[in-house]
Motif scaffolding. Sequence first.
Motif, PDB file in Angstrom:
ATOM      1  N   ASN A 116      45.389  14.339  -1.553  1.00 21.44           N
ATOM      2  CA  ASN A 116      44.908  13.075  -2.102  1.00 21.44           C
ATOM      3  C   ASN A 116      43.864  13.184  -3.217  1.00 21.44           C
ATOM      4  OD1 ASN A 116      42.588  10.798  -1.474  1.00 21.44           O
ATOM      5  ND2 ASN A 116      44.641   9.960  -1.684  1.00 21.44           N
ATOM      6  N   ASP A 147      51.748   7.920   2.841  1.00 22.11           N
ATOM      7  CA  ASP A 147      50.981   6.995   2.015  1.00 22.11           C
ATOM      8  C   ASP A 147      51.910   6.065   1.225  1.00 22.11           C
ATOM      9  OD1 ASP A 147      49.200   5.783   0.277  1.00 22.11           O
ATOM     10  OD2 ASP A 147      48.022   7.567  -0.112  1.00 22.11           O
ATOM     11  N   ARG A 606      40.340   2.516   8.785  1.00 19.26           N
ATOM     12  CA  ARG A 606      39.445   3.274   7.919  1.00 19.26           C
ATOM     13  C   ARG A 606      38.068   2.647   8.016  1.00 19.26           C
ATOM     14  NH1 ARG A 606      44.178   4.835   5.930  1.00 19.26           N
ATOM     15  NH2 ARG A 606      44.114   6.632   4.530  1.00 19.26           N
TER      16      ARG A 606
HETATM   17 MO   LIG Z   1      46.071   7.671   0.751  1.00 19.96          MO
END
Ligand SMILES: [Mo]
Length: 727
Positions: A116, A147, A606
């Motif tokens: 990432n 993702d 998150r």
């Molecule tokens: Mo991501």
Amino acid sequence: MNNIVASTGQDGEHITYCRICEALCGLKATVKDGKVVKVEPDKDNISSKGFICTKGPNMVNVMNDPERVLYPMKRTGGPGEFSRVSWEEAMDDICTKLGAIKEEHGGESIAAYVGNPMAFAGNNYGMVISFLNSLGSTQNYTPCAVDISAVCFATETVLGPGFPIPDIPNCDYFLIIGANPLESHASLVHAPTIREDMDAIAERGQVVVVDPRLTKTAKRYHHQPILPNTDIYFLAGLLNTVFDESLTDEQFLAENVVGVEPFRNALKGLPIELCSEQCGIPVEDIQKIARDFAGHKRAAAYSRLGTSRASYGALTNVLIMALNIVTGKFGVKGGSFMGANPYLPESFSNRGAPNSHGMQKTRTGDLPAIGGHLPGTVMADEILSERADRLRAMIVSAGNPVVSFPDGSRLEEALQQLDVMVGIDLYINETNQYADYILPATSFFEREDLPVFSISTMPRPAMHFSPKVIDPMGEAREEQYIFMEIAERLGLPNPVAMTFLPEDMWEQHKKSDMIDMLDLCIRNGMAGDHYGENPEGLSLDKIKQHPHGIEVTGIDSYNEWRRHARHEEGKLVLWEDNIAADFKRLTTEGLRLKPASDQLALFGRRSIKNINSWMHNIENLVKGAPPALYINPEDAEQRNIQDGQMVVIKGKNREAQCPAKVTGDVVKGSVCYPHGWGHNGKANWTRANQTEGININDLLSSDIEDVDALTGSPLLDGFPVYVEAVS
Ligand SMILES: [Mo]
Ligand SMILES: Nc1nc2c(c(=O)[nH]1)N[C@H]1C(S)=C(S)[C@@H](COP(=O)(O)OP(=O)(O)OC[C@H]3O[C@@H](n4cnc5c(=O)[nH]c(N)nc54)[C@H](O)[C@@H]3O)O[C@H]1N2
Ligand SMILES: Nc1nc2c(c(=O)[nH]1)N[C@H]1C(S)=C(S)[C@@H](COP(=O)(O)OP(=O)(O)OC[C@H]3O[C@@H](n4cnc5c(=O)[nH]c(N)nc54)[C@H](O)[C@@H]3O)O[C@H]1N2
Ligand code: SF4
């Protein structure tokens, strides 16, 4: 505005930007005695306007972390046991081994996994794919399958490669499905000031957040709870309402879209009552959202991770595009549109281009590469395979797939079967602890950059150049120079030149680096200065004169999609074989991995202080209680689970224990735990190893039968698990 900045390494204030997440916030870094000592927001940055989060300043602690890798390291013992060597020794040995593997087993035995953080490094873009190609390898792995693959699949199928973005500054109704931008700072849309933008939308219209959890974003606006992994039904319900109630934009459809009728017919196989029952949203509420969405002239539907790793993630994202399209809200102000990319020339057109999906498939599992990225879900199989050209060498740059992909324990076993493994990283992590060599990378303060990946996701396109704030610490090197040197030693062309130029120019550009090439693209690009022909246009020099960013003007963003359209007549496509096949699968087989009545659907979250797996060695970001498993009070009561009690989560192949938090914030039938934790003590990050989180991905599955057939994406949100109290 203060445009005067100190030059690399000089004491004083430096204007730069953060590259931890897609917001790319402007930063002001203070250097003293050659070290970055303070990081503050750049109040004059034209995009972020002084916004930053806590991670930006904490990047200094990463950069100066005594446990950071600053010299080439050779493994001299078990996993994680390394000793310092010279660059010369490391490069000699790595290149000899790679050369021998290519010679004996062919290029396809050599793979790369690029993680990432490289998405934000202008010095990396596309270069690793070129490097692999020059070796004769197509084995390019990335986190895309966990993702963005579903979004990439949908966009390329319906339109062409690129990203559809919501016009956040101008819409009046913003439908967010499975994203939490107040904590993630928005993905696949560049929006550092998204809170202000969404507050303004809420003021003039509505922000609706469809999420199984009452997130920070959902709390601030209108929350519509949903069962995890059922968005496909919610969207089918919305679209059926739109078609049944003639809320479509017939003129837009007639002029711009093909495949509407078969698409509409396929939806009839999913009546709204079934949709409602599956996703847990009452029929009236689905209908209201459909009517409100269609009824606002300026409305945009947007989704991110919550829909992307679902059992029909690709099809779900097709339906989200379809919702924007059939209601006539695509390619218009306040709707959604294809982001402009100033690196592309004015003459760029995708007309007639084939759909790249499935052009390449994994050797094990027959899963498609999406945009040239193979699903990392098969990496372990590819290494452990019996075939002669199985993977024998792997370069992992800026990634930690042992933690970021399901079933990491199996990947750990596989990595130990490689003939040679190289890591390029700031740290020894759970993955590269198995490498033969770890090569030290620069942090973003130690390299120059331009936004590349994020530029086409900007509703308000702007260019930022950051010079190096300081020179690389220790013996750290930029990824591009590492790959360029390996290529040169193996007698291969410069991968950077390969990425951008025709073959007859590679020799002349043997030493050109990424910034040279990006300047070339910008100057020749649709907003470029064309080497003097368009004096108002962009060049790197001009961008450098604007350290706080410069607006990209002269691009008709709303119509940009037309040059990206693959269809021979430039139309949008709602029906093709893959879509038909997935509709059939859905209507005949239903959801893959649907929880049994005594199971719960596990999904992720998150938090502002964390970024995936890698900032957990920083005290400021990890102090406090370990993450807990959120469970709905009704589900907790059924299982005799008290708030704070330890529970066991039983996944596909493994189980793990963690504390429970009983909360009505998650819908009944689901549980929620973040990924990126569970540092296993073998990597050399002392503080991270003391954290008590678990690696939730180890409970999930990378098995071929469990991944989305269209993208190879594993089911990360909605995975069925058993949860029990630990007595
Ligand atoms: Mo991501
Ligand atoms: N602070 C912080 N910021 C980050 C990151 C980070 O780790 N920390 N990571 C960065 C990265 S790599 C990315 S890709 C982006 C991601 O950006 P986002 O997608 O905005 O981030 P998430 O918080 O994962 O949001 C996904 C949301 O989907 C919800 N969800 C889960 N399952 C379902 C479902 O089945 N249906 C629906 N409708 N919703 C569901 C979750 O509850 C969650 O609120 O964030 C980036 N920014
Ligand atoms: N269950 C579950 N799993 C998920 C997700 C989820 O929501 N749920 N999210 C997924 C998503 S969206 C993503 S993007 C992936 C991320 O997956 P990965 O990219 O595989 O992993 P990261 O945790 O981002 O690890 C990044 C590594 O890069 C290093 N690094 C940082 N900066 C640099 C740099 O400038 N150069 C180099 N060379 N190295 C650097 C860090 O030290 C770290 O070791 O995780 C995925 N996994
Ligand atoms: S939101 Fe935080 S991590 Fe993301 S770019 Fe801005 S400062 Fe960096």
